[in-house]
Design an enzyme around this catalytic site. Sequence first.
Site, PDB file in Angstrom:
ATOM      1  N   GLY A 163      -9.850  13.884  21.109  1.00 40.72           N
ATOM      2  CA  GLY A 163     -10.655  13.714  22.324  1.00 40.72           C
ATOM      3  C   GLY A 163     -11.830  12.785  22.088  1.00 40.72           C
ATOM      4  NE  ARG A 180      17.529  15.881  -5.933  1.00 42.35           N
ATOM      5  CZ  ARG A 180      16.845  17.002  -6.032  1.00 42.35           C
ATOM      6  NH1 ARG A 180      16.747  17.804  -4.996  1.00 42.35           N
ATOM      7  NH2 ARG A 180      16.284  17.349  -7.173  1.00 42.35           N
ATOM      8  CB  VAL A 233      16.945   6.333  -2.240  1.00 43.88           C
ATOM      9  CG1 VAL A 233      17.706   5.294  -3.044  1.00 43.88           C
ATOM     10  CG2 VAL A 233      16.462   5.744  -0.915  1.00 43.88           C
ATOM     11  CB  THR A 241       2.856   0.847   5.960  1.00 46.32           C
ATOM     12  OG1 THR A 241       1.485   0.627   6.347  1.00 46.32           O
ATOM     13  CG2 THR A 241       3.722   0.516   7.166  1.00 46.32           C
ATOM     14  CB  ILE A 242      -1.036   4.870   6.498  1.00 41.45           C
ATOM     15  CG1 ILE A 242      -1.962   3.690   6.160  1.00 41.45           C
ATOM     16  CG2 ILE A 242      -0.782   5.770   5.311  1.00 41.45           C
ATOM     17  CD1 ILE A 242      -3.401   4.102   5.881  1.00 41.45           C
ATOM     18  CG  ASP A 243      -1.497  -0.151   8.008  1.00 43.25           C
ATOM     19  OD1 ASP A 243      -2.433   0.650   7.849  1.00 43.25           O
ATOM     20  OD2 ASP A 243      -1.299  -1.123   7.258  1.00 43.25           O
ATOM     21  CD  GLN A 282      -8.274   6.052   7.196  1.00 43.24           C
ATOM     22  OE1 GLN A 282      -7.919   5.805   8.327  1.00 43.24           O
ATOM     23  NE2 GLN A 282      -9.093   5.247   6.525  1.00 43.24           N
ATOM     24  CG  ASP A 309       5.165  -8.157   7.868  1.00 42.11           C
ATOM     25  OD1 ASP A 309       6.033  -7.910   8.725  1.00 42.11           O
ATOM     26  OD2 ASP A 309       4.712  -9.296   7.641  1.00 42.11           O
ATOM     27  CD  GLU A 367     -16.679  11.997  23.159  1.00 45.25           C
ATOM     28  OE1 GLU A 367     -16.323  11.749  21.990  1.00 45.25           O
ATOM     29  OE2 GLU A 367     -16.756  13.161  23.615  1.00 45.25           O
ATOM     30  N   GLY A 378       0.841  -1.203   0.000  1.00 49.00           N
ATOM     31  CA  GLY A 378       0.000   0.000   0.000  1.00 49.00           C
ATOM     32  C   GLY A 378       0.872   1.247   0.000  1.00 49.00           C
ATOM     33  NE  ARG A 390      -2.154  -4.882  -1.810  1.00 46.65           N
ATOM     34  CZ  ARG A 390      -1.721  -4.207  -0.756  1.00 46.65           C
ATOM     35  NH1 ARG A 390      -0.583  -4.504  -0.194  1.00 46.65           N
ATOM     36  NH2 ARG A 390      -2.437  -3.215  -0.260  1.00 46.65           N
ATOM     37  CG  ASP A 437       1.497  -2.657  10.262  1.00 51.49           C
ATOM     38  OD1 ASP A 437       2.320  -1.959   9.628  1.00 51.49           O
ATOM     39  OD2 ASP A 437       0.755  -3.478   9.694  1.00 51.49           O
ATOM     40  NE  ARG A 491      -1.877  -4.504   6.071  1.00 53.22           N
ATOM     41  CZ  ARG A 491      -2.227  -4.800   4.827  1.00 53.22           C
ATOM     42  NH1 ARG A 491      -2.922  -5.874   4.573  1.00 53.22           N
ATOM     43  NH2 ARG A 491      -1.893  -4.033   3.821  1.00 53.22           N
ATOM     44  CG  MET A 506      -7.567   2.198   6.080  1.00 51.24           C
ATOM     45  SD  MET A 506      -6.590   2.510   4.593  1.00 51.24           S
ATOM     46  CE  MET A 506      -7.748   2.005   3.331  1.00 51.24           C
TER      47      MET A 506
HETATM   48  O1  F6P Z   1      -1.420  -1.228   4.641  1.00 45.30           O
HETATM   49  C1  F6P Z   1      -2.051  -0.055   4.270  1.00 45.30           C
HETATM   50  C2  F6P Z   1      -3.525  -0.278   4.093  1.00 45.30           C
HETATM   51  O2  F6P Z   1      -4.108   0.957   3.712  1.00 45.30           O
HETATM   52  C3  F6P Z   1      -4.248  -0.847   5.296  1.00 45.30           C
HETATM   53  O3  F6P Z   1      -4.505   0.111   6.276  1.00 45.30           O
HETATM   54  C4  F6P Z   1      -5.485  -1.428   4.642  1.00 45.30           C
HETATM   55  O4  F6P Z   1      -6.017  -2.503   5.381  1.00 45.30           O
HETATM   56  C5  F6P Z   1      -4.977  -1.901   3.301  1.00 45.30           C
HETATM   57  O5  F6P Z   1      -3.759  -1.203   3.052  1.00 45.30           O
HETATM   58  C6  F6P Z   1      -5.910  -1.668   2.146  1.00 45.30           C
HETATM   59  O6  F6P Z   1      -5.343  -2.250   1.025  1.00 45.30           O
HETATM   60  P1  F6P Z   1      -5.868  -1.994  -0.460  1.00 45.30           P
HETATM   61  O7  F6P Z   1      -5.423  -0.617  -0.869  1.00 45.30           O
HETATM   62  O8  F6P Z   1      -5.212  -3.064  -1.255  1.00 45.30           O
HETATM   63  O9  F6P Z   1      -7.360  -2.084  -0.406  1.00 45.30           O
END
Ligand code: F6P
Length: 321
Positions: A188, A26, A24, A128-130, A254, A106, A190, A12, A75, A132, A174, A172
């Site tokens: 904030g 430069r 990289v 990655t935005i996650d 996102q 990953d 809840e 992603g 992918r 993780d 994952r 998102m």
């Molecule tokens: O790993 C980044 C991410 O945006 C996850 O937050 C999300 O579950 C997944 O990729 C969505 O993947 P795709 O763009 O293949 O739908």
Amino acid sequence: MVKKIAVLTSGGDAPGMNAAIRAVVRAGRSFNLEVIGIHEGYKGLVEAGENYEVMTRRSVTNIIARGGTILGSARLPEFSQHEVRVKGVEQLKEAGIDALIVIGGDGTYAGALRLHELGIKCIGLPGTIDNDIAGTDYTIGFDTCVNTVVEAIDKLRDTCGSHRRCAVVEVMGRYCGDIARAAGLATGAEFIVTNSENNDLQTILDQTKHFKEAGKRHPVIIVTEHLFDVIDLARKIEEYSGMETRATILGHIQRGGTPSCSDRILASRLGLAAVESLMQGVSGVCLGIQSNEIVATPFEDVIGKSKTIYSEFDELIKILS
Ligand code: F6P
């Protein structure tokens, strides 16, 4: 000695990937390395041909502020097959490429580990935005993503406040709750539902009844993806608590947008460090940031390991919300 390196983005996309590519390219050029940009991730690596682009300092002009990745991302499930990877190694060797920098998550690291085992020098950068990825406190793209989510939730508060509604917001991540927690703390919110916290339906319903009784005007519930059908959850909350409720799925919004200052700096630092590491003969590791220091961790110690940094803030979130 490394003379010709390549860079690719995979998995992603994430805001800040372009800043990493720029760094990289430069850094590589200032050390007199030839730099190849590989388009379309591992798919492009295996197919070669036009997917291999010679990069100059000018190829990356004006991309530091751009979201997405100029190299594209794809992918390639077939990359798990040995023959496909061997073909990839042959293509790299034919192009005279000694070393590769991969930017992704990953799955991207898993591919890089296999290439490293087949004799290609590889360094991974966390994109990655996650948030993780183990081995780093922050991933490239996370900060921008959280800012996007915060902006969206602030807007939802406005309209929910006008109508005395509860907002259920799916984010998102994952299987990592860091986007939910960071955005929850900053807005904030809840209640925050993640893989490890508050993900029992009855707990959520009871909580919303409590919000209603406490006279909350616009409670916000942030839910990490893959846990609930949030449209259905909103309906159940409305029925149970008597509070009008709307669900919003923030989705791929996102992943877009101009990278934040923090992501640009992180990506630039990591990009330079990756090139320097390759020149020192390092391979088979991913780089990350820990306590503001750049650290290298072997791919094997990172792949498949879940990590969260914001779970430390669960108590703080509870006290403040
Ligand atoms: O790993 C980044 C991410 O945006 C996850 O937050 C999300 O579950 C997944 O990729 C969505 O993947 P795709 O763009 O293949 O739908």
